[in-house]
Scaffold this motif. Structure first.
Motif, PDB file in Angstrom:
ATOM      1  N   SER A 108       0.842  -1.186   0.000  1.00 38.48           N
ATOM      2  CA  SER A 108       0.000   0.000   0.000  1.00 38.48           C
ATOM      3  C   SER A 108       0.883   1.243   0.000  1.00 38.48           C
ATOM      4  O   SER A 108       2.074   1.164   0.312  1.00 38.48           O
ATOM      5  CB  SER A 108      -0.940   0.000   1.205  1.00 38.48           C
ATOM      6  N   ALA A 109       0.294   2.368  -0.372  1.00 31.68           N
ATOM      7  CA  ALA A 109       1.045   3.621  -0.425  1.00 31.68           C
ATOM      8  C   ALA A 109       0.157   4.754   0.055  1.00 31.68           C
ATOM      9  O   ALA A 109      -1.071   4.666   0.005  1.00 31.68           O
ATOM     10  CB  ALA A 109       1.519   3.894  -1.859  1.00 31.68           C
ATOM     11  N   GLY A 110       0.773   5.797   0.506  1.00 32.90           N
ATOM     12  CA  GLY A 110       0.032   6.972   0.966  1.00 32.90           C
ATOM     13  C   GLY A 110       0.954   8.176   0.960  1.00 32.90           C
ATOM     14  O   GLY A 110       2.124   8.075   0.612  1.00 32.90           O
ATOM     15  N   ARG A 111       0.421   9.306   1.361  1.00 32.28           N
ATOM     16  CA  ARG A 111       1.237  10.514   1.441  1.00 32.28           C
ATOM     17  C   ARG A 111       0.987  11.189   2.787  1.00 32.28           C
ATOM     18  O   ARG A 111      -0.019  10.975   3.433  1.00 32.28           O
ATOM     19  CB  ARG A 111       0.936  11.464   0.294  1.00 32.28           C
ATOM     20  N   ARG A 120       4.074  19.105   1.009  1.00 30.43           N
ATOM     21  CA  ARG A 120       4.099  20.387   0.287  1.00 30.43           C
ATOM     22  C   ARG A 120       3.774  20.177  -1.193  1.00 30.43           C
ATOM     23  O   ARG A 120       3.590  21.147  -1.922  1.00 30.43           O
ATOM     24  CB  ARG A 120       5.461  21.056   0.451  1.00 30.43           C
ATOM     25  N   LYS A 121       3.727  18.923  -1.632  1.00 28.87           N
ATOM     26  CA  LYS A 121       3.452  18.637  -3.046  1.00 28.87           C
ATOM     27  C   LYS A 121       2.276  17.648  -3.150  1.00 28.87           C
ATOM     28  O   LYS A 121       2.391  16.566  -3.704  1.00 28.87           O
ATOM     29  CB  LYS A 121       4.697  18.065  -3.710  1.00 28.87           C
ATOM     30  N   VAL A 122       1.158  18.067  -2.589  1.00 30.06           N
ATOM     31  CA  VAL A 122      -0.028  17.215  -2.535  1.00 30.06           C
ATOM     32  C   VAL A 122      -0.473  16.771  -3.923  1.00 30.06           C
ATOM     33  O   VAL A 122      -0.735  15.583  -4.151  1.00 30.06           O
ATOM     34  CB  VAL A 122      -1.185  17.942  -1.804  1.00 30.06           C
ATOM     35  N   ASP A 123      -0.559  17.686  -4.863  1.00 29.93           N
ATOM     36  CA  ASP A 123      -1.039  17.340  -6.215  1.00 29.93           C
ATOM     37  C   ASP A 123      -0.117  16.326  -6.893  1.00 29.93           C
ATOM     38  O   ASP A 123      -0.588  15.361  -7.497  1.00 29.93           O
ATOM     39  CB  ASP A 123      -1.174  18.590  -7.082  1.00 29.93           C
ATOM     40  N   ALA A 124       1.194  16.539  -6.797  1.00 30.74           N
ATOM     41  CA  ALA A 124       2.152  15.613  -7.415  1.00 30.74           C
ATOM     42  C   ALA A 124       2.081  14.240  -6.747  1.00 30.74           C
ATOM     43  O   ALA A 124       2.100  13.212  -7.424  1.00 30.74           O
ATOM     44  CB  ALA A 124       3.569  16.176  -7.316  1.00 30.74           C
ATOM     45  N   ALA A 125       1.991  14.229  -5.425  1.00 27.64           N
ATOM     46  CA  ALA A 125       1.901  12.951  -4.698  1.00 27.64           C
ATOM     47  C   ALA A 125       0.618  12.213  -5.068  1.00 27.64           C
ATOM     48  O   ALA A 125       0.636  11.011  -5.332  1.00 27.64           O
ATOM     49  CB  ALA A 125       1.973  13.198  -3.192  1.00 27.64           C
ATOM     50  N   ASP A 126      -0.494  12.928  -5.090  1.00 28.41           N
ATOM     51  CA  ASP A 126      -1.769  12.305  -5.458  1.00 28.41           C
ATOM     52  C   ASP A 126      -1.742  11.781  -6.887  1.00 28.41           C
ATOM     53  O   ASP A 126      -2.267  10.698  -7.173  1.00 28.41           O
ATOM     54  CB  ASP A 126      -2.927  13.291  -5.279  1.00 28.41           C
ATOM     55  N   HIS A 127      -1.133  12.551  -7.785  1.00 26.62           N
ATOM     56  CA  HIS A 127      -1.020  12.109  -9.183  1.00 26.62           C
ATOM     57  C   HIS A 127      -0.231  10.793  -9.261  1.00 26.62           C
ATOM     58  O   HIS A 127      -0.644   9.849  -9.941  1.00 26.62           O
ATOM     59  CB  HIS A 127      -0.358  13.192 -10.029  1.00 26.62           C
ATOM     60  N   LEU A 142      -0.025   4.871  -9.849  1.00 26.40           N
ATOM     61  CA  LEU A 142       0.406   3.554  -9.361  1.00 26.40           C
ATOM     62  C   LEU A 142      -0.779   2.611  -9.131  1.00 26.40           C
ATOM     63  O   LEU A 142      -0.635   1.394  -9.228  1.00 26.40           O
ATOM     64  CB  LEU A 142       1.215   3.703  -8.068  1.00 26.40           C
ATOM     65  N   ALA A 143      -1.951   3.178  -8.833  1.00 25.61           N
ATOM     66  CA  ALA A 143      -3.142   2.363  -8.611  1.00 25.61           C
ATOM     67  C   ALA A 143      -3.922   2.088  -9.897  1.00 25.61           C
ATOM     68  O   ALA A 143      -4.910   1.357  -9.882  1.00 25.61           O
ATOM     69  CB  ALA A 143      -4.055   3.059  -7.592  1.00 25.61           C
ATOM     70  N   SER A 144      -3.467   2.638 -11.015  1.00 24.39           N
ATOM     71  CA  SER A 144      -4.209   2.495 -12.270  1.00 24.39           C
ATOM     72  C   SER A 144      -3.840   1.201 -13.005  1.00 24.39           C
ATOM     73  O   SER A 144      -2.797   0.600 -12.760  1.00 24.39           O
ATOM     74  CB  SER A 144      -3.921   3.698 -13.185  1.00 24.39           C
ATOM     75  N   THR A 145      -4.697   0.828 -13.934  1.00 23.05           N
ATOM     76  CA  THR A 145      -4.443  -0.366 -14.742  1.00 23.05           C
ATOM     77  C   THR A 145      -3.267  -0.169 -15.695  1.00 23.05           C
ATOM     78  O   THR A 145      -2.725  -1.143 -16.212  1.00 23.05           O
ATOM     79  CB  THR A 145      -5.694  -0.750 -15.555  1.00 23.05           C
ATOM     80  N   ALA A 146      -2.835   1.075 -15.896  1.00 25.58           N
ATOM     81  CA  ALA A 146      -1.706   1.348 -16.795  1.00 25.58           C
ATOM     82  C   ALA A 146      -0.409   0.702 -16.304  1.00 25.58           C
ATOM     83  O   ALA A 146       0.462   0.386 -17.109  1.00 25.58           O
ATOM     84  CB  ALA A 146      -1.504   2.856 -16.944  1.00 25.58           C
ATOM     85  N   VAL A 147      -0.280   0.507 -15.005  1.00 27.90           N
ATOM     86  CA  VAL A 147       0.965  -0.074 -14.473  1.00 27.90           C
ATOM     87  C   VAL A 147       0.890  -1.593 -14.335  1.00 27.90           C
ATOM     88  O   VAL A 147       1.882  -2.232 -14.026  1.00 27.90           O
ATOM     89  CB  VAL A 147       1.373   0.556 -13.114  1.00 27.90           C
TER      90      VAL A 147
END
Length: 122
Positions: free
Chosen positions: A86-89, A94-101, A106-111
């Motif tokens: 699992s992962a979290g932030r 200070r970089k909420v948008d980048a971390a969320d992106h 990482l949770a998407s089917t693309a990976v």
């Protein structure tokens, strides 16, 4: 399971509990306990390369990192001890948008293809 050579199973306690190895051996009509080697750390598959073992039970993603061995496949599901990642932030990031992106990617089917290539199942 037939015993041959120096060791039948080489298992890492953290990744494959002794009870799993014992169950696998009984499933194949054998008794592994006297032949097992439970190494406390490292890639147990290295024992295959050095000739200290004939079979290694470890996470597929870790087996795939050792050259010169053949990964024959996973244990039957009823013998597996799945690991969940699992992962979290940090909430104060200070970089909420980048971390969320990154987390959403990482949770998407693309990976999924990359995960499977390395021996992990999404």
């Amino acid at each position: 399971m037939e015993a041959r050579g120096r060791g039948v199973f080489a298992a890492r306690r953290q990744r494959c509990p002794a009870r799993t190895v014992d169950r696998a051996a009984r499933h194949h009509g054998g008794d592994q306990r006297a032949r097992g080697d439970h190494s406390p750390a490292g890639f147990i598959a290295e024992k295959l390369v050095t000739g200290e073992a004939d079979v290694a039970i470890q996470q597929i993603s870790e087996l795939k990192q050792i050259g010169g061995i053949e990964v024959v496949g996973p244990l039957p599901l009823d013998l597996q001890a799945p690991a969940v990642f699992s992962a979290g932030r940090m909430t104060a990031s200070r970089k909420v948008d980048a971390a969320d992106h990154l987390l959403h990617h990482l949770a998407s089917t693309a990976v999924w293809p990359v995960l499977r290539e390395t021996g992990l199942e999404p």
